[in-house]
Design a protein around this motif. Structure first.
Motif, PDB file in Angstrom:
ATOM      1  N   MET A  83      16.921  13.516  19.008  1.00 56.54           N
ATOM      2  CA  MET A  83      17.519  14.631  18.276  1.00 56.54           C
ATOM      3  C   MET A  83      18.095  15.690  19.225  1.00 56.54           C
ATOM      4  SD  MET A  83      14.535  14.922  15.345  1.00 56.54           S
ATOM      5  CE  MET A  83      14.864  16.610  15.008  1.00 56.54           C
ATOM      6  N   HIS A  84      17.790  15.583  20.492  1.00 52.68           N
ATOM      7  CA  HIS A  84      18.197  16.588  21.470  1.00 52.68           C
ATOM      8  C   HIS A  84      19.122  16.022  22.538  1.00 52.68           C
ATOM      9  CE1 HIS A  84      15.220  19.293  19.746  1.00 52.68           C
ATOM     10  NE2 HIS A  84      14.473  18.222  19.624  1.00 52.68           N
ATOM     11  N   ALA A  85      19.651  14.844  22.313  1.00 58.75           N
ATOM     12  CA  ALA A  85      20.548  14.217  23.291  1.00 58.75           C
ATOM     13  C   ALA A  85      21.713  15.158  23.599  1.00 58.75           C
ATOM     14  CB  ALA A  85      21.071  12.891  22.742  1.00 58.75           C
ATOM     15  N   GLY A  86      21.956  15.351  24.876  1.00 63.54           N
ATOM     16  CA  GLY A  86      23.052  16.221  25.306  1.00 63.54           C
ATOM     17  C   GLY A  86      22.660  17.681  25.447  1.00 63.54           C
ATOM     18  N   HIS A  87      21.483  18.059  24.996  1.00 61.55           N
ATOM     19  CA  HIS A  87      21.022  19.449  25.110  1.00 61.55           C
ATOM     20  C   HIS A  87      20.327  19.652  26.450  1.00 61.55           C
ATOM     21  CE1 HIS A  87      20.639  19.744  20.435  1.00 61.55           C
ATOM     22  NE2 HIS A  87      21.874  19.580  20.835  1.00 61.55           N
ATOM     23  N   ALA A  88      20.189  20.900  26.840  1.00 63.24           N
ATOM     24  CA  ALA A  88      19.474  21.229  28.069  1.00 63.24           C
ATOM     25  C   ALA A  88      18.039  20.706  27.991  1.00 63.24           C
ATOM     26  CB  ALA A  88      19.462  22.739  28.282  1.00 63.24           C
ATOM     27  N   GLY A  89      17.582  20.102  29.057  1.00 61.79           N
ATOM     28  CA  GLY A  89      16.225  19.596  29.113  1.00 61.79           C
ATOM     29  C   GLY A  89      16.057  18.197  28.563  1.00 61.79           C
ATOM     30  N   ALA A  90      17.071  17.677  27.900  1.00 62.91           N
ATOM     31  CA  ALA A  90      16.981  16.328  27.342  1.00 62.91           C
ATOM     32  C   ALA A  90      17.134  15.315  28.468  1.00 62.91           C
ATOM     33  CB  ALA A  90      18.057  16.111  26.284  1.00 62.91           C
ATOM     34  N   ASN A  91      16.252  14.353  28.491  1.00 63.11           N
ATOM     35  CA  ASN A  91      16.291  13.293  29.484  1.00 63.11           C
ATOM     36  C   ASN A  91      16.951  12.082  28.832  1.00 63.11           C
ATOM     37  OD1 ASN A  91      15.577  11.034  31.126  1.00 63.11           O
ATOM     38  ND2 ASN A  91      13.925  12.230  32.004  1.00 63.11           N
ATOM     39  N   PRO A  92      17.966  11.498  29.458  1.00 64.07           N
ATOM     40  CA  PRO A  92      18.634  10.337  28.863  1.00 64.07           C
ATOM     41  C   PRO A  92      17.689   9.167  28.596  1.00 64.07           C
ATOM     42  CG  PRO A  92      19.816  11.097  30.813  1.00 64.07           C
ATOM     43  CD  PRO A  92      18.556  11.893  30.724  1.00 64.07           C
ATOM     44  N   GLN A  93      16.576   9.121  29.318  1.00 62.24           N
ATOM     45  CA  GLN A  93      15.597   8.055  29.121  1.00 62.24           C
ATOM     46  C   GLN A  93      14.669   8.334  27.946  1.00 62.24           C
ATOM     47  OE1 GLN A  93      13.744   8.245  32.940  1.00 62.24           O
ATOM     48  NE2 GLN A  93      15.215   6.859  33.881  1.00 62.24           N
ATOM     49  N   GLY A  94      14.779   9.512  27.344  1.00 60.01           N
ATOM     50  CA  GLY A  94      13.898   9.878  26.238  1.00 60.01           C
ATOM     51  C   GLY A  94      12.597  10.464  26.734  1.00 60.01           C
ATOM     52  N   GLU A  95      11.658  10.621  25.841  1.00 63.78           N
ATOM     53  CA  GLU A  95      10.335  11.162  26.129  1.00 63.78           C
ATOM     54  C   GLU A  95      10.391  12.547  26.791  1.00 63.78           C
ATOM     55  OE1 GLU A  95       7.089   7.852  26.189  1.00 63.78           O
ATOM     56  OE2 GLU A  95       8.189   7.812  28.085  1.00 63.78           O
ATOM     57  N   SER A  96      11.232  13.401  26.221  1.00 66.38           N
ATOM     58  CA  SER A  96      11.328  14.774  26.729  1.00 66.38           C
ATOM     59  C   SER A  96      10.999  15.802  25.651  1.00 66.38           C
ATOM     60  CB  SER A  96      12.728  15.044  27.278  1.00 66.38           C
ATOM     61  OG  SER A  96      13.712  14.866  26.276  1.00 66.38           O
ATOM     62  N   HIS A  97      11.098  15.421  24.384  1.00 65.15           N
ATOM     63  CA  HIS A  97      10.839  16.324  23.252  1.00 65.15           C
ATOM     64  C   HIS A  97       9.871  15.636  22.284  1.00 65.15           C
ATOM     65  CE1 HIS A  97      14.565  17.881  24.903  1.00 65.15           C
ATOM     66  NE2 HIS A  97      14.409  18.972  24.198  1.00 65.15           N
ATOM     67  N   PHE A  98       8.730  16.295  22.031  1.00 64.17           N
ATOM     68  CA  PHE A  98       7.708  15.692  21.192  1.00 64.17           C
ATOM     69  C   PHE A  98       7.231  16.638  20.104  1.00 64.17           C
ATOM     70  CE2 PHE A  98       7.326  13.270  25.113  1.00 64.17           C
ATOM     71  CZ  PHE A  98       7.147  11.974  24.665  1.00 64.17           C
ATOM     72  N   ASN A  99       6.808  16.051  18.999  1.00 64.50           N
ATOM     73  CA  ASN A  99       6.136  16.744  17.912  1.00 64.50           C
ATOM     74  C   ASN A  99       4.733  16.143  17.857  1.00 64.50           C
ATOM     75  OD1 ASN A  99       5.606  18.290  15.663  1.00 64.50           O
ATOM     76  ND2 ASN A  99       6.561  16.857  14.254  1.00 64.50           N
ATOM     77  N   LEU A 100       3.713  17.013  17.877  1.00 63.14           N
ATOM     78  CA  LEU A 100       2.342  16.546  18.008  1.00 63.14           C
ATOM     79  C   LEU A 100       1.442  17.170  16.949  1.00 63.14           C
ATOM     80  CD1 LEU A 100       0.193  15.080  19.746  1.00 63.14           C
ATOM     81  CD2 LEU A 100       0.210  17.046  21.264  1.00 63.14           C
ATOM     82  N   LEU A 101       0.710  16.315  16.250  1.00 61.35           N
ATOM     83  CA  LEU A 101      -0.324  16.748  15.296  1.00 61.35           C
ATOM     84  C   LEU A 101      -1.660  16.269  15.834  1.00 61.35           C
ATOM     85  CD1 LEU A 101      -1.561  17.688  12.554  1.00 61.35           C
ATOM     86  CD2 LEU A 101      -1.018  15.401  11.696  1.00 61.35           C
ATOM     87  N   ILE A 102      -2.584  17.216  15.998  1.00 59.01           N
ATOM     88  CA  ILE A 102      -3.931  16.878  16.441  1.00 59.01           C
ATOM     89  C   ILE A 102      -4.919  17.473  15.440  1.00 59.01           C
ATOM     90  CG2 ILE A 102      -5.651  17.027  18.265  1.00 59.01           C
ATOM     91  CD1 ILE A 102      -3.329  17.743  20.183  1.00 59.01           C
ATOM     92  N   VAL A 103      -5.792  16.622  14.911  1.00 61.27           N
ATOM     93  CA  VAL A 103      -6.859  17.070  14.023  1.00 61.27           C
ATOM     94  C   VAL A 103      -8.168  16.787  14.759  1.00 61.27           C
ATOM     95  CG1 VAL A 103      -7.965  16.780  11.787  1.00 61.27           C
ATOM     96  CG2 VAL A 103      -5.479  16.539  11.986  1.00 61.27           C
ATOM     97  N   SER A 104      -8.872  17.854  15.128  1.00 57.28           N
ATOM     98  CA  SER A 104     -10.091  17.694  15.913  1.00 57.28           C
ATOM     99  C   SER A 104     -11.106  18.774  15.565  1.00 57.28           C
ATOM    100  CB  SER A 104      -9.754  17.792  17.408  1.00 57.28           C
ATOM    101  OG  SER A 104     -10.926  17.779  18.194  1.00 57.28           O
ATOM    102  N   ASP A 105     -12.352  18.385  15.515  1.00 59.53           N
ATOM    103  CA  ASP A 105     -13.425  19.349  15.280  1.00 59.53           C
ATOM    104  C   ASP A 105     -13.623  20.266  16.483  1.00 59.53           C
ATOM    105  OD1 ASP A 105     -13.960  18.576  12.683  1.00 59.53           O
ATOM    106  OD2 ASP A 105     -15.487  17.115  13.271  1.00 59.53           O
ATOM    107  N   LYS A 106     -13.056  19.907  17.629  1.00 63.71           N
ATOM    108  CA  LYS A 106     -13.146  20.771  18.814  1.00 63.71           C
ATOM    109  C   LYS A 106     -12.336  22.050  18.630  1.00 63.71           C
ATOM    110  CE  LYS A 106     -14.664  17.418  22.051  1.00 63.71           C
ATOM    111  NZ  LYS A 106     -14.711  17.001  23.426  1.00 63.71           N
ATOM    112  N   PHE A 107     -11.533  22.115  17.583  1.00 58.43           N
ATOM    113  CA  PHE A 107     -10.764  23.325  17.284  1.00 58.43           C
ATOM    114  C   PHE A 107     -11.535  24.290  16.380  1.00 58.43           C
ATOM    115  CE2 PHE A 107      -6.808  20.488  17.759  1.00 58.43           C
ATOM    116  CZ  PHE A 107      -6.679  20.810  19.095  1.00 58.43           C
TER     117      PHE A 107
END
Length: 92
Positions: free
Chosen positions: A28-52
């Motif tokens: 979704m960020h191809a061509g934007h600053a910080g985007a890596n052509p190889q991918g794996e540069s922008h992530f969405n993360l959901l963590i459900v943990s009792d440690k929170f």
């Protein structure tokens, strides 16, 4: 090992999540600053943990940033976080 696999491994080891969803949104960020052509540069993360439990939202995010410090210094440009306890997740 891919960046996503390393991230999941570290989070599983440190937070023992009930639920962990890591989405690579780099396309979704191809061509934007910080985007890596190889991918794996922008992530969405959901963590459900009792440690929170009893931990503020800011402290939770700092916990995750500390766990993923190496990835954030190198390959990961953007990380969207949703950090919940199991109780919060079930009521959402």
């Amino acid at each position: 090992m891919s960046v996503a696999e390393v991230m999941k491994k570290k989070i599983n080891e440190e937070l023992s999540p009930e639920k962990l969803v890591l989405e690579d949104e780099s396309y979704m960020h191809a061509g934007h600053a910080g985007a890596n052509p190889q991918g794996e540069s922008h992530f969405n993360l959901l963590i459900v943990s009792d440690k929170f439990e009893g931990v503020s939202r800011v402290q939770r995010q700092r916990m995750v940033y500390d766990i993923l410090a190496d990835e954030l210094k190198d390959r990961v440009h953007a990380l969207s976080l949703r950090t919940l306890t199991l109780k919060e997740y079930k009521s959402a």
